[in-house]
Design a protein around this motif. Structure first.
Motif, mmCIF file in Angstrom:
data_model
loop_
_atom_site.group_PDB
_atom_site.id
_atom_site.type_symbol
_atom_site.label_atom_id
_atom_site.label_comp_id
_atom_site.label_asym_id
_atom_site.label_seq_id
_atom_site.Cartn_x
_atom_site.Cartn_y
_atom_site.Cartn_z
ATOM 1 N N PRO A 95 0.700 -1.328 0.000
ATOM 2 C CA PRO A 95 0.017 0.025 0.004
ATOM 3 C C PRO A 95 0.744 1.350 0.000
ATOM 4 C CG PRO A 95 -1.091 -1.692 1.445
ATOM 5 C CD PRO A 95 0.299 -2.047 1.023
ATOM 6 N N ASP A 96 2.041 1.225 0.461
ATOM 7 C CA ASP A 96 2.934 2.548 0.608
ATOM 8 C C ASP A 96 3.720 2.613 -0.644
ATOM 9 O OD1 ASP A 96 4.905 0.280 0.754
ATOM 10 O OD2 ASP A 96 5.705 1.293 2.855
ATOM 11 N N GLY A 97 3.500 1.779 -1.770
ATOM 12 C CA GLY A 97 3.982 1.735 -3.177
ATOM 13 C C GLY A 97 5.342 1.121 -3.347
ATOM 14 N N ALA A 98 5.742 0.417 -2.173
ATOM 15 C CA ALA A 98 7.012 -0.490 -2.178
ATOM 16 C C ALA A 98 6.986 -1.584 -3.131
ATOM 17 C CB ALA A 98 7.632 -0.921 -1.015
ATOM 18 N N VAL A 99 7.740 -2.050 -4.071
ATOM 19 C CA VAL A 99 7.688 -3.109 -4.896
ATOM 20 C C VAL A 99 9.017 -4.154 -4.568
ATOM 21 C CG1 VAL A 99 7.634 -3.720 -7.447
ATOM 22 C CG2 VAL A 99 6.705 -1.629 -6.691
ATOM 23 N N ARG A 100 8.522 -5.514 -4.583
ATOM 24 C CA ARG A 100 9.427 -6.431 -4.606
ATOM 25 C C ARG A 100 9.096 -7.644 -4.898
ATOM 26 N NH1 ARG A 100 7.530 -6.210 0.846
ATOM 27 N NH2 ARG A 100 7.108 -8.044 1.932
ATOM 28 N N ARG A 101 9.642 -8.636 -5.452
ATOM 29 C CA ARG A 101 9.630 -9.830 -6.211
ATOM 30 C C ARG A 101 9.573 -10.767 -4.845
ATOM 31 N NH1 ARG A 101 12.258 -11.378 -11.674
ATOM 32 N NH2 ARG A 101 11.574 -13.444 -12.323
ATOM 33 N N VAL A 102 8.507 -11.719 -5.059
ATOM 34 C CA VAL A 102 8.096 -12.402 -3.921
ATOM 35 C C VAL A 102 7.994 -13.997 -4.342
ATOM 36 C CG1 VAL A 102 7.038 -10.791 -2.648
ATOM 37 C CG2 VAL A 102 5.316 -11.987 -4.121
ATOM 38 N N ALA A 103 7.866 -14.428 -5.563
ATOM 39 C CA ALA A 103 7.937 -15.526 -5.895
ATOM 40 C C ALA A 103 8.525 -16.016 -7.214
ATOM 41 C CB ALA A 103 6.348 -16.339 -5.831
#
Length: 281
Positions: A129-137
């Protein structure tokens, strides 16, 4: 037996139920549609991409659209304009999207129809929700539809080329862990019901079908289909909506788009299901 609610789509995908109507992407026509129980259709957005593109909503009600080939997540503003919500092009092409009950956005991609042997290029990216992006799978074999359980604790994704529905535990920060087989069946755009079963397009002994699958793999119900199924969802009254079109795995969308646009075999079918929807989308 399924009944025809609407015909004349190119390829319907990303079936969603919202505010008393079925919403879906109309691949090939660059449209997001909303269809009521009588079959009356309204174009809700026009998407400047080819395919795939899929839809869901932010908690505040704004529409999200994955612009697949461009690797973008678009957001529809109150004016109706589509703006870039997140640029995920560094990860590659995108496919499906689901927003959970906490506002976490999960987007998958890496859908390669002809991967090298033993390669699984698919992935899931999380936008918090705060706009952070990361690969999780990673290492998914053609990631497709996704569902998240009502308590936000489990994400299930269809790995179409592995013929598997794969589950992950979802942590408080949105991370995914404890990868496992939820059911040994293929799938596409899918929906969870109030009993914890999943409806998904698949295959029965005599052809395409929409399947109701219990965790572990038991087939609870089969709805035969004339053409391939691309997605399904449930209405609040327990009506199952199924999106089908005359397309075959050996065809490519791009080389057959002229035929698909001309034939417009895409249909919306309905069938009375035993329980209403649960979870997300």
């Amino acid at each position: 037996m399924a009944e025809v609610l609407m015909s004349g789509l190119v390829i319907g995908e990303s079936a969603r139920w919202r505010n008393g109507r079925l919403w879906c992407s109309n691949w090939g026509a660059q449209e997001v549609l909303a269809v009521d129980a009588s079959g009356k259709c309204e174009v809700m957005a026009r998407v400047p991409t080819t395919l795939p593109f899929s839809i869901d909503w932010l908690p505040d009600g704004r529409l999200l659209v994955t612009s697949g080939p461009e690797g973008l997540v678009l957001r529809q503003e109150p004016s109706g304009d589509l703006v870039v919500h997140a640029d995920l092009s560094v990860y590659g092409g995108l496919n499906e999207i689901v927003v959970d009950g906490r506002g976490n956005i999960y987007v998958n991609g890496g859908c390669d129809f002809h991967p090298d042997e033993d390669e699984r290029p698919g992935f899931i990216v999380l936008i918090t929700p705060d706009g952070a992006v990361r690969r999780v799978a990673d290492e998914l074999a053609f990631p497709n539809g996704m569902v998240i359980t009502p308590d936000n604790s489990t994400l299930v994704i269809a790995e179409s080329f592995a013929q598997t529905l794969t589950a992950y535990d979802v942590s408080a920060d949105g991370s995914l862990s404890s990868r496992r087989v939820w059911a040994p069946h293929t799938g596409d755009g899918m929906v969870m019901d109030a009993d914890g079963a999943i409806w998904t397009p698949g295959w029965a002994d005599n052809g395409p079908a929409c399947l109701r699958i219990a965790e572990g793999g038991e087939i609870l119900e089969t709805v035969p289909l004339k053409h391939a199924g691309f997605a399904c969802t449930l209405g609040d009254d327990g009506t199952l909506y199924m999106l089908t079109a005359d397309w075959h795995m050996q065809e490519s969308f791009e080389s057959n788009l002229d035929r698909l646009l001309s034939d417009r075999t895409g249909r919306i079918l309905t069938h009375k299901a035993p329980t209403p929807p649960a979870g997300w989308p």
